[in-house]
Design an enzyme around this catalytic site. Structure first.
Site, PDB file in Angstrom:
ATOM      1  N   LYS A  41       8.788  15.134  18.906  1.00 45.62           N
ATOM      2  CA  LYS A  41       9.440  14.236  18.671  1.00 45.62           C
ATOM      3  C   LYS A  41      10.553  14.979  19.373  1.00 45.62           C
ATOM      4  CE  LYS A  41       6.926  12.017  15.117  1.00 45.62           C
ATOM      5  NZ  LYS A  41       7.145  11.182  13.923  1.00 45.62           N
ATOM      6  N   GLN A  48      10.067  10.755   8.235  1.00 42.37           N
ATOM      7  CA  GLN A  48       9.413  12.213   8.158  1.00 42.37           C
ATOM      8  C   GLN A  48       8.236  12.100   7.117  1.00 42.37           C
ATOM      9  OE1 GLN A  48       7.921  13.171  11.536  1.00 42.37           O
ATOM     10  NE2 GLN A  48       5.675  13.142  10.392  1.00 42.37           N
ATOM     11  N   ASP A  55      10.073   2.895  12.801  1.00 42.07           N
ATOM     12  CA  ASP A  55       9.135   2.530  12.656  1.00 42.07           C
ATOM     13  C   ASP A  55       7.968   1.677  11.995  1.00 42.07           C
ATOM     14  OD1 ASP A  55       6.521   3.645  13.230  1.00 42.07           O
ATOM     15  OD2 ASP A  55       6.000   5.404  11.573  1.00 42.07           O
TER      16      ASP A  55
END
Ligand code: NAP
Length: 292
Positions: free
Chosen positions: A52, A96, A119
């Site tokens: 990322k 994460q 997300d």
């Protein structure tokens, strides 16, 4: 219809468009920025975070990584998220997964401001998606819809089967397919007649996390197969390899189209993480950009 869905190539094309978008934003004095929070000692997470960071850098997006070892206090992470929510230079926040033992993903994710929830995993964004309202879409399912559309533009009325019901993949996938007018069946570990139901599907999205779970018995001739699974298996002493949920060689002759693992869904997830970051930066600067 093409058989092999090249996620890597499709993601690269998306990234070219993103690069141009970032350049325009930078000319307007805005540098999109994503905060990445990792709180575990999981080697796979380490790889995901660095992928990322690398893609962000390549696209001109700023990334700020916060790494913590197991034992970090939940309150400390909560305060960090609150600080990032208040920071106008941070447009997107990613927590994460998985988190180290003892930390509640559900609690911490919901502290992220829905406007920075890159997300789309807060209950606010998940609820809006379920209600068919505008929201931040989770990256993996968004990438999967893009991959399906690359081989079949109109999926209206098609029977889609989703295996798995996690908040990261399965549940938002079900909503997105429904919003695309598919007839959707959701399967999970308690489901019965899994093979029979799959063998009637026009589209299968497998997010189970079990190698070679999907074999040719699951496949209707010509079906579109999206393999989300990332499974690390040992092939010989000291040698490991990443495979999906689908027994690729076994199903190849039956499928209409299929994603490989690696280089299928994975690159799309990271590309859409960057796409969401850019869109969040735009939304948070609508006034500055003369959009209101
Ligand atoms: P998860 O939270 O472990 O969910 C797995 C799901 O599979 C659960 O809903 C489980 O049902 C279901 N399941 C287990 N056995 C089953 C069976 N026999 N039949 C039908 N369903 C079954 O995993 P996840 O986070 O969604 O991830 C799934 C896989 O995708 C993992 O391999 C992960 O590494 C991968 N992944 C890939 C990407 C990418 O970008 N490529 C992104 C995210 C995840 P229950 O709910 O009943 O337990």
């Amino acid at each position: 219809m093409k058989k092999f869905i090249d996620g890597k190539a499709i993601a690269e094309k998306l990234c070219e468009t993103l690069k141009r978008k970032v350049k325009k934003l930078k000319n307007a004095g805005i540098t999109p920025c994503i905060a990445l929070i990792k709180a575990n000692d999981d080697p796979a997470s380490e790889i995901y975070v660095s992928k990322k960071e690398n893609l962000a850098k390549a696209l001109g997006i700023r990334s700020q990584t916060y790494k913590f070892l197991p034992g970090v206090k939940e309150n400390f992470l909560a305060n960090l998220i609150e600080d990032l929510n208040r920071d106008p230079d941070i447009h997107a926040i990613l927590l994460q997964s998985p988190l180290a033992e003892g930390l509640s993903f559900k609690k911490l994710i919901n502290l992220i401001s829905p406007e920075k929830d890159v997300d789309g995993l807060t209950s606010v964004n998940q609820g809006k998606l379920f209600a068919g309202e505008d929201c931040v879409l989770p990256c993996t399912p968004q990438g999967i819809i893009h991959l399906i559309h690359s081989v079949q533009e109109d999926i209206s009325g098609m029977h889609a089967v989703v295996l798995g019901r996690s908040i990261i993949v399965g549940r938002p996938m079900i909503s997105l397919l429904l919003n695309n007018d598919c007839s959707v069946t959701a399967l999970h570990s308690k489901s019965r007649n899994v093979i029979k139901i799959c063998s009637e599907a026009d589209i299968i999205v497998s997010a189970v996390g079990r190698p070679k779970f999907i074999t040719k018995d699951f496949i209707k001739e010509g079906a579109i197969i999206i393999d989300v699974g990332i499974n690390r298996i040992t092939i010989s002493e000291g040698k490991r390899k990443v495979v999906g949920d689908v027994d690729f060689d076994d199903v190849w002759n039956s499928v209409g189209a299929i994603t490989p693992v690696p280089n299928g869904v994975g690159p799309m997830t990271v590309a859409y993480l960057m796409s969401n970051t850019v869109n969040l930066a735009i939304n948070q600067n609508r006034k500055k950009l003369g959009l209101v």
